[in-house]
Design an enzyme around this catalytic site. Structure first.
Site, mmCIF file in Angstrom:
data_model
loop_
_atom_site.group_PDB
_atom_site.id
_atom_site.type_symbol
_atom_site.label_atom_id
_atom_site.label_comp_id
_atom_site.label_asym_id
_atom_site.label_seq_id
_atom_site.Cartn_x
_atom_site.Cartn_y
_atom_site.Cartn_z
ATOM 1 N N ALA A 9 -7.214 -12.995 10.726
ATOM 2 C CA ALA A 9 -7.865 -11.688 10.616
ATOM 3 C C ALA A 9 -9.383 -11.791 10.689
ATOM 4 O O ALA A 9 -10.107 -10.982 10.129
ATOM 5 C CB ALA A 9 -7.453 -11.033 9.304
ATOM 6 N N GLY A 11 -11.208 -11.894 13.566
ATOM 7 C CA GLY A 11 -11.801 -11.318 14.773
ATOM 8 C C GLY A 11 -12.544 -10.023 14.519
ATOM 9 O O GLY A 11 -12.315 -9.333 13.531
ATOM 10 N N ARG A 15 -13.571 -3.978 20.913
ATOM 11 C CA ARG A 15 -13.156 -2.775 21.641
ATOM 12 C C ARG A 15 -12.852 -1.575 20.742
ATOM 13 O O ARG A 15 -12.599 -0.482 21.218
ATOM 14 C CB ARG A 15 -11.940 -3.103 22.524
ATOM 15 N N GLY A 101 -3.433 -10.233 11.763
ATOM 16 C CA GLY A 101 -3.823 -9.076 10.948
ATOM 17 C C GLY A 101 -3.902 -7.783 11.719
ATOM 18 O O GLY A 101 -3.964 -6.699 11.134
ATOM 19 N N ASN A 385 -15.026 28.688 -16.157
ATOM 20 C CA ASN A 385 -14.817 27.501 -16.989
ATOM 21 C C ASN A 385 -16.060 26.641 -17.114
ATOM 22 O O ASN A 385 -16.075 25.678 -17.845
ATOM 23 C CB ASN A 385 -13.658 26.667 -16.417
#
Ligand code: UD1
Ligand code: CA
Length: 457
Positions: A9, A11, A15, A101, A385
């Site tokens: 994971a 990278g 893109r 990933g 309130n």
């Protein structure tokens, strides 16, 4: 069998054109990496290692709760280099499972069958046949059909590019062999990367067999590289959820216009869901529930025979049996409705409880209130309130009737069976069984003339 799962994971995901690392982009509101983690976390006797790099801080922060070892790969020199970072955490007798990933929809059953292909003398490799294999590593087999090697697209010859069986990247291999082969990787290739895929050729050279298996559907092994693919996989995922719900007995008017971004913890029978409904977080739905079109419902418990009409937004609420909500109602966090409560159009409720059989049917704001049973709150009623600094509670006891266009200035108590006249501003407690109203006397002016337009204008 002890499994070490390595999730690649690191990278960047160029893109995606994003400041957010690719694996944090979401499907069903859940980061891609979390999908992969959750699936692999269901494997027994499994230690998960995550190789991360791009957006390191954000990744660690966002996914701090994952029970995994985090290994930083500061430079991304290829998939082989990524796995090398974990080498010293792999035991010889481990079965090492490699996952990506950014491949979020892989199924546990696929992984389990892949793992059965691993022995000291065999590697399990997940491949898939693609009509358009461009960009993928190709599976090269000999005449007798045995895998010889994987060749990356950029290194492939014209004839190798014709092969449509591709490498999904997902493989399983014994720890001892993997460590040995990792130490022998080189980056003599077009991309000057350390390819994990080169271990296949090394295995074959040593007489280790490569046993391939394929996923049930292609979608399982599709990766996310851009936002078009992200949207495609979102739809695949959602359709799968929708189909599962229909199999469990839910009527969906249009499964392609239904989104589940979380989980349904309890599901009753004969539930009907109209189009464009989004369910988020943890949802529980009782029997015979109807949900109208365009509703967003998050972290909510919905009782039996509840009807939610079109265009409601509901969050962190409990809706008791037989209640009817909407159209156009908003239930905000900590709204607890008992049984047979009616909440109508343009009503907002926050941090309030409403007891059995009470009705708030039109254009009201009820915040920080305790509403008793069989109360009727007229159109345009507002609990005041908040004084700009602090919040105060309004208590409306059983059987009270609040006339339209009333302001209840909290803290204030409306007693049991009290009636409030329309248009009142209530600043003091209203006693039970009495009519309370605050209203300027109505007058009529005799002989009054309506202004007329001046002549000549
Ligand atoms: C890889 C495979 C290819 C396969 C394809 C399937 C190799 C050499 N090639 O190619 O055969 O068909 O996946 O999608 O393995 N990563 C790191 N660190 C790195 C490089 C990559 O963590 O240094 C991670 C990426 O974040 C990604 C995964 O590994 O999750 C795959 O990397 P990617 O660059 O997409 O590999 P491909 O070139 O597509
Ligand atoms: Ca890729």
């Amino acid at each position: 069998m002890k499994v070490t799962t390595i999730i690649l994971a690191a990278g960047k995901g160029t893109r995606m054109c994003s400041a957010v690392p690719k694996i944090l982009h979401k499907i069903a509101n859940k980061p891609l990496l979390r999908h992969v983690y959750d699936m692999s976390n269901q494997l027994e006797n499994n230690a998960i290692k995550i190789v991360y790099g791009h957006g390191a801080e954000l990744v660690r922060e966002t996914l701090a709760d994952l029970e995994a070892a985090w290994i930083e790969q500061t430079q991304q020199l290829g998939t082989g280099h990524a796995v090398q970072q974990v080498s010293d955490q792999i035991a010889d007798d481990d079965v090492v499972l490699i996952l990506y990933g950014d491949v979020p929809l892989l199924k546990l059953s696929t992984v389990k069958s892949l793992l059965t292909n691993v022995t000291a003398q065999t590697i399990g490799l997940l491949t898939v046949d693609l009509i358009n294999p461009a960009g993928y590593g190709r599976i090269v087999r000999n005449e007798s059909g045995q895998v010889e090697k994987i060749v990356e697209e950029k290194d492939a010859s014209e004839s190798e590019k014709q092969i449509y069986e591709v490498n999904t990247g997902i493989m399983a291999v014994s720890g001892a062999s993997l460590k040995k082969w990792l130490s022998q990787l080189t980056n003599n290739n077009v991309q000057n990367e350390y390819y994990l895929t080169d271990v296949i050729e090394m295995a074959v050279a040593e007489g280790v067999g490569v046993v391939t298996s394929q996923p049930e559907t292609v979608e399982e092994v599709l990766g996310v590289n851009n936002r078009i693919q992200l949207a495609q996989l979102e739809r695949v995922y959602q359709l799968e959820r929708a189909n599962l719900l229909m199999i469990q007995g839910v009527t969906l008017k249009d499964p392609s216009r239904f989104d589940l971004r979380g989980s349904i913890d309890k599901l009753g029978q004969d539930i009907e869901i109209d189009i464009n409904v989004i369910l988020e977080g943890n949802i529980s739905i009782g029997n015979n529930v109807q949900i109208g079109p365009n509703c967003t419902i998050k972290n909510t418990i919905i009782g039996d025979y509840v009807e939610i009409l079109a265009n409601c937004v509901i969050e962190d609420a409990e809706i008791g049996q037989g209640s009817r909500i909407g159209p156009y109602a908003r239930l905000r966090p900590e709204t607890v409705l008992a049984e047979d409560v009616h909440i109508g159009n343009f009503v907002e409720i926050k941090k309030s409880t409403v007891a059995n059989g009470s009705k708030i049917n039109h254009l009201s704001y009820i915040g920080d209130a305790t509403v008793g049973s069989q109360v009727n709150i007229g159109a345009g009623t507002i609990t005041c309130n908040y004084d700009g600094a602090n919040k105060f509670r309004t208590v409306i006891e059983d059987g009270a009737f609040i006339g339209s266009d009333t302001q209840l200035v909290a803290p204030v108590v409306v007693g049991k069976n009290a009636t409030i006249g329309a248009g009142s501003t209530i600043t003091k407690d209203a006693p039970e069984n009495q009519l309370t109203l605050s209203r300027v006397q109505q007058i009529s002016l005799v002989g009054w003339q309506r202004p007329a337009k001046k002549q000549g204008n």
